[in-house]
Every structure is written in structure tokens, then in C-alpha cells.
Design an enzyme around this catalytic site. Structure first.
Site, PDB file in Angstrom:
ATOM      1  N   GLU A   1      85.025  77.275 -35.546  1.00  0.00           N
ATOM      2  CA  GLU A   1      84.708  75.961 -36.130  1.00  0.00           C
ATOM      3  C   GLU A   1      84.469  76.065 -37.639  1.00  0.00           C
ATOM      4  OE1 GLU A   1      85.506  73.625 -34.371  1.00  0.00           O
ATOM      5  OE2 GLU A   1      85.550  74.789 -32.535  1.00  0.00           O
ATOM      6  N   GLY A   2      85.169  76.972 -38.275  1.00  0.00           N
ATOM      7  CA  GLY A   2      84.975  77.236 -39.704  1.00  0.00           C
ATOM      8  C   GLY A   2      83.994  78.372 -39.855  1.00  0.00           C
TER       9      GLY A   2
END
Length: 567
Positions: free
Chosen positions: A428-429
Site C-alpha cells: 500500500e505504498g
């Protein structure tokens, strides 16, 4: 050991630290008062403790597997998923119009954390579905909503997120997946995606993929990407799973941890999909799901940290070795073991408070539409994700250390927490990307929201300065240093900001954690006050070193040649 949900801590945080009363005071969430929320969390805790937690270790040992094109979950996972779905926990924030509970994301954050503590490999499925539900609610056509949302909300179908490709990791704009118009309102999706959590399973009737792809007239980079919903089985005239779509699971990833979660390599060979949102605006729609997932992933880290702490505490309370200052007792009375356990406990509390504070801001933005709440939620999201997942990694690692040599042996269970949680700092980053986002886009206001939050912390510390000087004084000192560090960040160019982004985020999180401990200590005293004093004396001072690093700039990073020294 068994898992026990930290219900008393949720209650303390929601009543006295993060401001659930603000959320309950809105028309949108008027029924979410502390008493009602406590009842809801108690029900979720029962499921997590009794149904999901027993699946964690066996699921790790058995793992998900791909057999003749069919993904098989570990024994008991299908029943565990059904318990989640039947309880409504997969759609806790979804609109009532589609069968959801329409509860605040503050409540969902606590429930998701408990499920992550109990069995992270299984929790990933409802978390992904929650994000897809939110994305479809905000961006899909009425026809897509009517068809897909009731099935996703009920848990009959599960949702996934397809961003990553082998050549396009964090650089999503480099994707190669194509979408060709079919002339009938559908699109043929062709390409391969990797790292797709719960990309297939044998627990749900259908799996619905949100897939990023490029239309023939799509520009290069992220501005030319569109978003499509691509189901495993094409819905028939009655909305039930019909014929198989042209997609398949190529393989399941062989991972460090999360063995019970099927992480798939997906192949789309002209699979039929439907556009979600506007053409070429796919990243906008996908970011709705990604931001939901970023808070959720922070919560995953916190959930595993909680379980690792409980596991280490139980072991240290029973294990007898050596002579402590209190005599020949359990190792919990050795100074360094006590230090580790208190560090774990204090860090989990700080991270949990930050995540719930972020959730409150999101709920207030939803309920009021006020720009100030939107800015606060945006500012806190990268901190909640990065600090929550980093805390999971640190605490799980420290749990192994508490066990000593036994922590390195799989049978004790401590190693699984370390293996499972490690990826939360990556997906998610990555946490580096979260930090860069914090010092760039989230500070396009020249640091205004950072200063607002610092003003609030300083006011709270000033209010108890006379009564609790050993808590207030170090927190005030830290705020002053963080204010100066924020001045430096907003006054320097992007390359210098990015070079110091990770330590700056860590420093801000440390100060936010101090605020949470101060608030809790004011209310409870006793053991809570002692824990706050431990945090202020031994953990808060990390901010100074982090800020020194944050202000070092980029020149030194690029002056050093890492390749030269490796020859």
C-alpha cells in the site's frame, strides 16, 4: 497462547483520547456513542478470540495452495471467513442501502485490528473487500453498484485490488495492462498483475477484481490509467455467478509470511470488465481504495504487535531463568526483559491512538464535509500507516528477543508474527513513500495542519504542567523541536525534504504518541501513569535524533558512492 482483545484500551482511547464523542455528536453517526460501540466491539472480539485466533498458527503451517487451477485455503479458513461475513464485519462501514452497517471507520479500525491480531492471513480478505466497496460506492455507475455491492457487502463475493506489475511496482504509471473497448459497454482486459492478495479462493462464490489498465487513447503515466471491475465469474441475468471470465491464477507467491493468504499472480487474457468512474481517471478512483487500505494496513501492524506483545508477556511471566533483583523469579523481572515488554506495550498504545485519531478525522470529514477535517485526515493517514506498520515490525522482532533462543524456533509462535507483519511496511505504498507524501503533498499548505496539531499538543501539555511536570515538560520540549523541524521542512526543496522524510515522520509520530500517553495518564493514573512516564523518559527522546537526521539534507546522501565501497 490464546488471544484476548484489548477492549478496555479501546474504550479508554475512544472515550478520553481520540474523541469518539465528536463523531457520535454528528447527525451521520449519532448512534455511535461509547456504550453502543463498546457492545459492537465486544461482539467482534468474541468472534476474533474464538473463531479466528485458533486458525492463525495452523493456517501458517498448511498455507494456501494452487491445485489444478483452483486455489485452496487452509483448513478452517472458509468457516472463519463465513463468520466474518455473517457478522457483517466485511461491510462494517458500507451503506445501509446495500446491506451494510454504516458504522464509523473509527469502529471499523478497531474491528480490523482485532481481526489482524487474531489471524492476519484471513483478515486481509475483508479489508480488501471494504476498500473495494468504498471505491465502488464513490465512483461506480448505479448499475455496477446495484449488481456488485450487495454481494460484496454480504461477503458472498470478495474484492481485490490489482495495481502492481512486474515492471511497475510503486511506479504504477509504468503499467502495461490494456483495456480494449468491446463496443457494448464492456472492455477486454489483457495483462498480468502480481502480488494480488486473495486473488482467488474457495470460500466465496465470486472474486471481483478492481484492475488498473490503459485504454488505447490513454496517455503515458498515471494520467492515462483507467479502472475496471473484472469478476472471476460473469454475473448472469439474475446477478449470480455465470460463466468463467478469461482470467486465471498463474501461481501463488512463495512468501516470507502470510502463508494462509493466497497472494496471486493474475493473468487477464481479454477478460471482460466494466469501467469504474471516468476514462483515464482510474487513479482517482483507486486512491479511494488505497487510502482506506493504508489506514487498514497500519492497523494490521498494530494488530500483530498486540498479539506479539501478549505472546511475549505470557512467555516472560512463566519462563524462569537466573536470579533477578526480586530473587529467583520469572524472566519478566529481569531489567532488560521488563524494558522490552514496556517498550512493546507503550509503542502499541501510541500507534493505536494515532490510527484511531486518523479514523476520527476521516469520520468527521464524512459527517461534516469540513475542509479542516479533510486536511487532518490526509495529514495523519501516512503517519498512521507508516508508524503502525513499523511498530508491528519492531514489536514482533522484540517479541522474538524476549523469547530468547526459543523465539527463533517456529513452534513457539513468536517467529510467525515477525514473518507475517514484515510486508505491512512495504505494501500500500512503502513507508518511505508514505513519508515522502507527508512532506510533499500533505504539506502543500506550508505545514499549516502540522502547526495546528502541534498547537493542540502544546495546549494539552500546558494544562497539566503544574500537576504532571515529568510528562508535560519533555512533551513541550519535543513540540518546540518538532515545530523548528517543520519550519526546516517547509522551507527546503523537495530533494532535501525527501532525504529526511522518514525520520521526520518518525519524530512526528513519537510526539503524537506522547500526546496520547499524556491524555490517558490524566484519566487513569496508576499503571497508565507509570507507562506514560516510561514513554516520556525512554522513547519520546528519539525525536531529537530523528529531527537531526531529517535536517541533514540530501547532499550527503549523493556525495557518498555506495557502489565504490562495495567493490
Amino acid at each position: 497462547m490464546s488471544y484476548r482483545a484489548p477492549l478496555a484500551e479501546y474504550d479508554l482511547l475512544m472515550r478520553h483520547v481520540v474523541g469518539l464523542d465528536l463523531v457520535a455528536g454528528t447527525e451521520r453517526f449519532g448512534e455511535a456513542n461509547a456504550e453502543t460501540v463498546a457492545t459492537i466491539l465486544s461482539e467482534a472480539a468474541r468472534m476474533c478470540e474464538q473463531v479466528l485466533a485458533p486458525l492463525n498458527a495452523p493456517g501458517d503451517r498448511e498455507g494456501a495452495r494452487l491445485e489444478n487451477g483452483v486455489v485452496r485455503l487452509p483448513e478452517g479458513f472458509a468457516e472463519g471467513y463465513r463468520a466474518v461475513a455473517e457478522g457483517g464485519w466485511a461491510a462494517i462501514t458500507a451503506s445501509e442501502a446495500y446491506g451494510g452497517l454504516a458504522l464509523p471507520i473509527t469502529v471499523a479500525t478497531a474491528v480490523n485490528e482485532m481481526m489482524a491480531s487474531a489471524c492476519l492471513s484471513l483478515q486481509i480478505a475483508p479489508l480488501m473487500s471494504q476498500g473495494q466497496i468504498e471505491a465502488l460506492e464513490h465512483h461506480a455507475s448505479d448499475e455496477i453498484k446495484a449488481l456488485y455491492l450487495p454481494k460484496l457487502v454480504s461477503g458472498q463475493w470478495n474484492g481485490t485490488m490489482n495495481l502492481t506489475e512486474a515492471q511497475a511496482g510503486s511506479d504504477v504509471g509504468a503499467l502495461r495492462t490494456k483495456a480494449e473497448p468491446g463496443g457494448d459497454g464492456t472492455y477486454a482486459i489483457t495483462g498480468q498483475k502480481i502480488y494480488i492478495s486473495w486473488g482467488d479462493n474457495d470460500a466465496t462464490e465470486n472474486t471481483c477484481h478492481l484492475v488498473l489498465a490503459r485504454l488505447p487513447d490513454g496517455a503515458e503515466g498515471t494520467k492515462g490509467i483507467s479502472l475496471f471491475v473484472v469478476p472471476k465469474f460473469l454475473p448472469d441475468a439474475d446477478g449470480n455467478p455465470g460463466v468463467r471470465n478469461d482470467l486465471s491464477v498463474v501461481s501463488l507467491e512463495h512468501k516470507l509470511g502470510l502463508h494462509g493468504s493466497p497472494t496471486a499472480v493474475m493473468e487477464y487474457a481479454g477478460a471482460k470488465g466494466w469501467l469504474v468512474g471516468e476514462p483515464h481517471k482510474g487513479m482517482r478512483a483507486m486512491f479511494t481504495m488505497m487510502n482506506n487500505a493504508r489506514l487498514g494496513v497500519g492497523g494490521q501492524g498494530i494488530g500483530v504487535a498486540e498479539r506479539a506483545f501478549q505472546h511475549a508477556l505470557a512467555y516472560a511471566s512463566d519462563r524462569r531463568q537466573g536470579v533477578t533483583p526480586l530473587g529467583a523469579t520469572a524472566i519478566i523481572d529481569h531489567a532488560d526483559v521488563r524494558r522490552m515488554l514496556l517498550t512493546m506495550q507503550a509503542d502499541v498504545f501510541a500507534a493505536r491512538a494515532i490510527a484511531l485519531s486518523c479514523a476520527v478525522a476521516i469520520d468527521m470529514e464524512t459527517a461534516t464535509g469540513q475542509a479542516a477535517w479533510a486536511a487532518r485526515a490526509a495529514f495523519l493517514t501516512p503517519i498512521a500507516k507508516a508508524f503502525g506498520s513499523d511498530t508491528g515490525v519492531r514489536v514482533a522482532d522484540m517479541g522474538v528477543q524476549v523469547h530468547g533462543g526459543m523465539g527463533y524456533i517456529e513452534e513457539t509462535g513468536a517467529a510467525q508474527f515477525t514473518r507475517d507483519v514484515r510486508v505491512t511496511a512495504i505494501y500500500e505504498g512503502t513507508n518511505g513513500i508514505q513519508a515522502m507524501d507527508l512532506v510533499s503533498r500533505k504539506m502543500m499548505d506550508e505545514g499549516e495542519m502540522a502547526y495546528v496539531i502541534l498547537d493542540e499538543i502544546e495546549a494539552e501539555a500546558q494544562a497539566v504542567r503544574a500537576d504532571l511536570p515529568d510528562l508535560a515538560e519533555p512533551l513541550l520540549e519535543a513540540c518546540a523541536a518538532l515545530r523548528a523541524g517543520t519550519d526546516w521542512i517547509v522551507q527546503h526543496p523537495a530533494e532535501d525534504r525527501f532525504a529526511g522524510a522518514v525520520p521526520y515522520l518518525a519524530a512526528f509520530a513519537r510526539v503524537l504518541g506522547g500526546q496520547a500517553h499524556l491524555k490517558a495518564a490524566r484519566v487513569e493514573g496508576g499503571a497508565r501513569l507509570a507507562l506514560a512516564r516510561f514513554y516520556m523518559a525512554r522513547m519520546l527522546p528519539e525525536y531529537a535524533a530523528k529531527l537531526a537526521e531529517a535536517r541533514a539534507g540530501a547532499a550527503g546522501l549523493y556525495a557518498a558512492d555506495v557502489r565504490a565501497m562495495a567493490r
